[in-house]
Design an enzyme around this catalytic site. Structure first.
Site, PDB file in Angstrom:
ATOM      1  N   ARG A   1      -8.519  -0.685   5.513  1.00 10.59           N
ATOM      2  CA  ARG A   1      -7.401   0.832   4.900  1.00 10.59           C
ATOM      3  C   ARG A   1      -6.371  -0.258   4.348  1.00 10.59           C
ATOM      4  NH1 ARG A   1      -6.054   4.371   8.714  1.00 10.59           N
ATOM      5  NH2 ARG A   1      -4.282   4.513   6.732  1.00 10.59           N
TER       6      ARG A   1
ATOM      7  N   CYS B   1      -3.666  12.378  13.723  1.00  6.50           N
ATOM      8  CA  CYS B   1      -4.283  11.277  13.904  1.00  6.50           C
ATOM      9  C   CYS B   1      -4.184   9.618  15.389  1.00  6.50           C
ATOM     10  CB  CYS B   1      -4.369  10.172  12.403  1.00  6.50           C
ATOM     11  SG  CYS B   1      -2.990   9.257  12.682  1.00  6.50           S
TER      12      CYS B   1
ATOM     13  N   ASP C   1       5.883   0.369  12.222  1.00  2.83           N
ATOM     14  CA  ASP C   1       4.735  -0.176  11.610  1.00  2.83           C
ATOM     15  C   ASP C   1       4.081  -1.789  12.020  1.00  2.83           C
ATOM     16  OD1 ASP C   1       3.784   2.345  10.730  1.00  2.83           O
ATOM     17  OD2 ASP C   1       3.617   1.498   8.808  1.00  2.83           O
TER      18      ASP C   1
ATOM     19  N   ARG D   1       0.730  14.813  13.696  1.00  4.81           N
ATOM     20  CA  ARG D   1       1.566  14.487  12.315  1.00  4.81           C
ATOM     21  C   ARG D   1       2.111  15.628  11.423  1.00  4.81           C
ATOM     22  NH1 ARG D   1       0.242   8.753  10.700  1.00  4.81           N
ATOM     23  NH2 ARG D   1       1.393   8.749   9.199  1.00  4.81           N
TER      24      ARG D   1
ATOM     25  N   LYS E   1       0.984  -1.060  -0.445  1.00  7.62           N
ATOM     26  CA  LYS E   1       0.097  -0.207  -0.363  1.00  7.62           C
ATOM     27  C   LYS E   1       0.798   1.119  -0.256  1.00  7.62           C
ATOM     28  CE  LYS E   1      -1.733   1.096   4.232  1.00  7.62           C
ATOM     29  NZ  LYS E   1      -1.446   3.183   4.255  1.00  7.62           N
ATOM     30  N   ASN E   2       2.262   1.088   1.157  1.00  8.12           N
ATOM     31  CA  ASN E   2       2.444   2.367   0.564  1.00  8.12           C
ATOM     32  C   ASN E   2       3.605   2.828  -0.306  1.00  8.12           C
ATOM     33  OD1 ASN E   2       0.987   3.160   3.354  1.00  8.12           O
ATOM     34  ND2 ASN E   2       3.291   2.538   5.019  1.00  8.12           N
TER      35      ASN E   2
HETATM   36  C1  UD1 Z   1       5.273   6.662   6.354  1.00 10.18           C
HETATM   37  C2  UD1 Z   1       3.778   6.054   6.384  1.00 10.18           C
HETATM   38  C3  UD1 Z   1       3.255   5.066   7.624  1.00 10.18           C
HETATM   39  C4  UD1 Z   1       4.582   5.602   8.850  1.00 10.18           C
HETATM   40  C5  UD1 Z   1       5.771   6.270   8.717  1.00 10.18           C
HETATM   41  C6  UD1 Z   1       6.742   5.850   9.684  1.00 10.18           C
HETATM   42  C7  UD1 Z   1       2.587   5.736   4.097  1.00 10.18           C
HETATM   43  C8  UD1 Z   1       1.568   6.181   3.583  1.00 10.18           C
HETATM   44  N1  UD1 Z   1       2.680   6.029   5.494  1.00 10.18           N
HETATM   45  O1  UD1 Z   1       4.013   8.161   7.117  1.00 10.18           O
HETATM   46  O2  UD1 Z   1       2.423   4.179   7.580  1.00 10.18           O
HETATM   47  O3  UD1 Z   1       4.288   4.615   9.618  1.00 10.18           O
HETATM   48  O4  UD1 Z   1       5.682   6.331   7.492  1.00 10.18           O
HETATM   49  O5  UD1 Z   1       7.556   5.508   8.926  1.00 10.18           O
HETATM   50  O6  UD1 Z   1       3.815   5.673   3.636  1.00 10.18           O
HETATM   51  N2  UD1 Z   1       7.648  14.361  11.234  1.00 10.18           N
HETATM   52  C9  UD1 Z   1       8.306  15.767  11.359  1.00 10.18           C
HETATM   53  N3  UD1 Z   1       7.264  16.799   9.634  1.00 10.18           N
HETATM   54  C10 UD1 Z   1       7.168  16.407   8.671  1.00 10.18           C
HETATM   55  C11 UD1 Z   1       6.730  14.964   8.692  1.00 10.18           C
HETATM   56  C12 UD1 Z   1       6.983  14.313   9.552  1.00 10.18           C
HETATM   57  O7  UD1 Z   1       7.761  15.816  12.409  1.00 10.18           O
HETATM   58  O8  UD1 Z   1       6.698  17.473   7.961  1.00 10.18           O
HETATM   59  C13 UD1 Z   1       7.828  13.509  11.652  1.00 10.18           C
HETATM   60  C14 UD1 Z   1       6.228  12.467  12.191  1.00 10.18           C
HETATM   61  O9  UD1 Z   1       6.084  12.900  12.978  1.00 10.18           O
HETATM   62  C15 UD1 Z   1       7.016  10.916  12.457  1.00 10.18           C
HETATM   63  C16 UD1 Z   1       8.791  11.075  11.682  1.00 10.18           C
HETATM   64  O10 UD1 Z   1       8.807  12.372  11.428  1.00 10.18           O
HETATM   65  O11 UD1 Z   1       8.119  11.101  13.660  1.00 10.18           O
HETATM   66  C17 UD1 Z   1       8.146  10.172  10.345  1.00 10.18           C
HETATM   67  O12 UD1 Z   1       7.283  10.217   9.799  1.00 10.18           O
HETATM   68  P1  UD1 Z   1       6.875  10.224   8.387  1.00 10.18           P
HETATM   69  O13 UD1 Z   1       8.085   9.594   7.347  1.00 10.18           O
HETATM   70  O14 UD1 Z   1       6.504  11.487   7.518  1.00 10.18           O
HETATM   71  O15 UD1 Z   1       5.533   9.620   8.181  1.00 10.18           O
HETATM   72  P2  UD1 Z   1       4.207   9.579   6.870  1.00 10.18           P
HETATM   73  O16 UD1 Z   1       5.502   9.652   5.895  1.00 10.18           O
HETATM   74  O17 UD1 Z   1       3.376  10.263   7.507  1.00 10.18           O
END
Ligand code: UD1
Length: 422
Positions: free
Chosen positions: A399, A116, A307, A121, A22-23
């Site tokens: 999902r 969430c 995850d 996030r 999915k990701n």
């Molecule tokens: C993706 C995955 C999710 C997984 C996560 C971490 C998808 C659709 N989702 O989510 O299943 O749990 O990676 O492996 O692929 N952060 C910031 N600022 C930002 C963005 C992120 O501080 O702008 C922080 C987040 O809060 C978190 C960390 O960075 O603590 C990693 O998040 P991120 O890798 O961005 O997660 P997602 O891409 O949302």
């Protein structure tokens, strides 16, 4: 709303096939916005999040046909550049349309995804990335209004307080494919899903170097072509099935997985006293009684994935001793612990740490799913618990897990979906 009824307590034995990731598929579908030529994505899992992304692309004016696991997709010129709130609120990954829309149309309006149940996030790194490429990002009335005359390549440090961001790396990489000049992402995410997206973009004609390392360079091209692609297998689903083997004390051959994407997971399973046999596209997880306790700390890839934290916690509730889990990516991602305790587990939470005192058995109970991976943890617990477990709010499960009941039934699980009025 549907519920799952599980009658647990027996070892599960047999083969189970993992779907594609999915990701990886979600950003690849969004990346199809980068070209007006047709793309074909194969072996796409039938999941609610995939349907949501397809709904979003259709709302933007993209022609999409999802049939027999194949998505045919063409983003022509007659597009709406606004991602509607009603769709974005259902799935955070909707923000993947931001980079491609800005790159190709120089304009995008995307509602903010919000928080969430796994905690805050933020999206500051996405914003920083787009601003560094020369976009004006206005955040007002709950949406991001982004525009630019042209995107210009830049060096961008994308690491935040919690390490690299998968989503921001994907968004900036997609945006940079059509920018002028070269973009270098420093502190890029190393996740296999990022590598798969990068390889898909390369197949479209993008110039990208350094995939799978913390420094990715993208030299912009004038336009991208259509292509055909099959996303990688889902390493999180594979790890979930490994936990099913551990918790039920069974033997499971997990097919369609990429063992090299699962190294931290396999090492942890071995510490838990599982025997692991690798083949080219599968692993066999054989358990030897109750698992041994372990210490797990979640980390960006190639570390232990957040995850799979909930699923391993479920499996460790029956370990022969005390385990420790430290959550370093989403610090409050522990809602599943309370539900597991309702099934007889002994888990104490202290800030971002969980202490799991293993019990010989769990007992079936009525529990409620709170997010996607927490739902999987409750299924795992239900499969190992004595008696009947009833899991409500299983729409979270839909999902991210394709045909889960059917797949588990093939291993001998007694699991049934029932419609419920409350
Ligand atoms: C993706 C995955 C999710 C997984 C996560 C971490 C998808 C659709 N989702 O989510 O299943 O749990 O990676 O492996 O692929 N952060 C910031 N600022 C930002 C963005 C992120 O501080 O702008 C922080 C987040 O809060 C978190 C960390 O960075 O603590 C990693 O998040 P991120 O890798 O961005 O997660 P997602 O891409 O949302």
């Amino acid at each position: 709303m549907d519920k799952l009824i599980i009658k647990g307590g027996m070892p599960l034995i047999g083969k189970i096939k993992v779907s594609n990731a999915k990701n990886a598929t979600l950003p690849i579908l969004a990346a199809c916005l980068l070209t007006d030529k047709p793309c074909q994505i194969n072996q796409v899992p039938m999941l609610q999040d995939i349907k949501t992304m397809i709904g979003l692309l259709k709302a933007l004016g993209v022609q999409v046909n999802f049939k027999n696991s194949t998505v045919d997709i063409c983003a022509g010129h007659n597009m709406t550049l606004e991602a509607p709130y009603d769709i974005v609120r259902k799935m955070r990954a909707s923000y993947y349309v931001l980079g491609p829309l800005l790159a190709r149309f120089h304009k995008a309006k995307v509602y903010l995804p919000g928080g969430c149940s796994i905690g805050p996030r933020p999206i500051d790194l996405h914003i920083k990335g787009m601003e560094s490429l020369g976009a004006q990002m206005n955040i007002e009335h709950g949406f991001i209004d982004a525009q630019t005359d042209k995107l210009q390549g830049a060096n961008i440090l994308l690491e935040g307080n919690f390490g690299p961001s998968v989503g921001a790396t994907a968004n900036v990489m997609m945006a940079a494919t059509l920018a002028q000049g070269t973009t270098t992402i420093i502190g890029a995410a190393l996740e296999p899903e990022i590598v798969d997206l990068g390889n898909f973009l390369k197949a479209m004609g993008a110039q990208i170097q350094g995939l799978g390392s913390s420094q990715i360079s993208i030299t912009g091209v004038k336009q991208l072509n259509g292509t055909e692609w099959t996303p990688i297998p889902d390493r999180i689903e594979a790890g979930t099935f490994a936990c099913v083997a551990v918790a039920s004390q069974g033997i499971i051959e997990i097919e369609n997985c990429e063992p090299k994407h699962l190294e931290a997971v396999v090492l942890t399973l071995k510490e838990m006293s599982c025997s692991i046999t690798h083949a080219e596209n599968s692993i066999i997880v054989k358990t030897n009684g109750r698992p041994k306790p372990v210490s797990i700390t979640t980390a960006p890839y190639p570390g232990f994935p957040t995850d799979l934290q909930a699923q391993f916690m479920a499996a460790l509730t029956i370990a022969d001793g005390t385990s420790h889990i430290t959550e370093k990516i989403f610090k409050s991602r522990f809602l599943h612990a309370l539900e597991l305790n309702r099934m007889g587990a002994d888990i104490a939470i202290d800030d971002n740490k969980a202490i799991i005192n293993g019990k010989e058995k769990l007992s079936g109970a009525k529990v409620m799913a709170s997010d996607l991976r927490a739902s999987a943890a409750l299924v795992i617990a239900g499969l190992c618990a004595e008696g009947e477990t009833e899991i409500s709010r299983i729409y979270h499960l839909d999902r991210g897990y394709e045909s889960l009941e059917q797949k588990l039934t093939g291993l001998g699980a007694k699991i049934e979906r029932v419609a419920s009025r409350n």
